[in-house]
Write a protein that holds these residues in place. Structure first.
Motif: not given
Length: 276
Positions: A9, A12, A14-15, A43-44, A46-47, A50-51
């Motif tokens: 991770i 982020g 989502s990566n 975790f923010e 937005r992340e 995105a995930f």
């Protein structure tokens, strides 16, 4: 076939989805933070979004969060017990935010309290968790060294019987092999799966960590090898991948990165052995 790897991770959460796609995987596992320290997942929003979006759009799932290595559900020590429960609570809450279906945990070690007391401790610790709907805690099989529990099917069955939680099981093939359950031939795989079905039940088996082993059966040595190149070997890995009681489960790789090969090589190898 659901096959994927443990991904990072870094940069982020989502990566992890993008990394999974690089390996041609379609399910996977992550740590929510460094597994070597006591740390809450962070975790923010937005992340998280995105995930969720990337996983859905790419068709990657189910996902598993692997808990911290410091968690010890079997411990007789009050302070460690409370830290372990708190850590697991944060993990199941993180899984809920991310839309991750599973949180995987080792039972830990009874450190002299004895097997029965250790299993009692683990079950009661699990029962203190407030697990969100849609998240399942998975107890992982262990390689069976020292006073660690989970190396025998009786241990897994014992926790399930004691706990009021709706717990699932994750079997690690390298751990099973190290603990003395032979998986090196189709007949051996059949015998081991039958034994698990009789003692624990295939209905609670939710995931497999698919790893070959660098060490012989029953050595209690936990060191993973590339699929088909360890002591389990091609015949055993192929039998696991094609077994009718296992083939529809998600297979998550924790194989090494060495000899110029990594997760992508092992994902491809798994697909080759699946059709063998």
């Amino acid at each position: 076939m659901k096959i994927g790897a443990h991904t990072s991770i870094a940069g982020g959460v989502s990566n992890a989805v993008d990394e999974q796609l690089e390996y041609d995987g379609n399910c996977g596992q992550i740590f929510s933070h460094s597994p070597q320290v006591w740390q809450d997942p962070s975790f923010e929003d937005r992340e998280v979004e995105a995930f969720r979006e990337r996983s859905t759009d790419a068709g990657v799932g189910p996902w598993v969060i692997h808990s911290s290595y410091l968690v010890n559900l079997c411990t007789p020590k009050d302070d460690l017990r409370e830290k372990s429960i708190d850590s697991m609570q944060r993990e199941v809450e993180a899984a809920d935010r991310l839309g991750v279906e599973y949180v995987n945990v080792h039972l830990g070690a009874h450190t002299g309290a004895g097997v029965e007391q250790g299993l009692d401790n683990a079950a009661s610790a699990l029962d203190e968790l407030d697990v969100p709907e849609g998240v399942t805690v998975l107890v992982e099989s262990d390689a069976g060294s020292g006073t660690k529990l989970g190396g025998e099917f009786d241990h897994l069955a014992g926790v399930l019987a004691r706990s009021e939680q709706d717990i699932g099981i994750c079997l690690d093939t390298a751990h099973l092999f190290a603990a003395g359950y032979d998986l090196s031939t189709p007949d051996a795989v059949e015998e081991t799966v039958d034994e698990f079905a009789a003692q624990v039940g295939l209905d609670v088996l939710e995931c497999l960590h698919l790893n070959d082993s660098k060490h012989a059966c029953g050595t209690n040595k936990d060191e993973h090898a590339h699929l088909g190149e360890g002591k389990i070997g091609e015949d055993g890995i192929a039998a696991l991948l094609n077994h009718p009681g296992l083939r529809d489960l998600p297979f998550v790789l924790e194989t090494p990165t060495e000899d110029g090969r990594g997760f992508a090589w092992n994902v491809e190898r798994a697909r080759e052995l699946r059709s063998a």
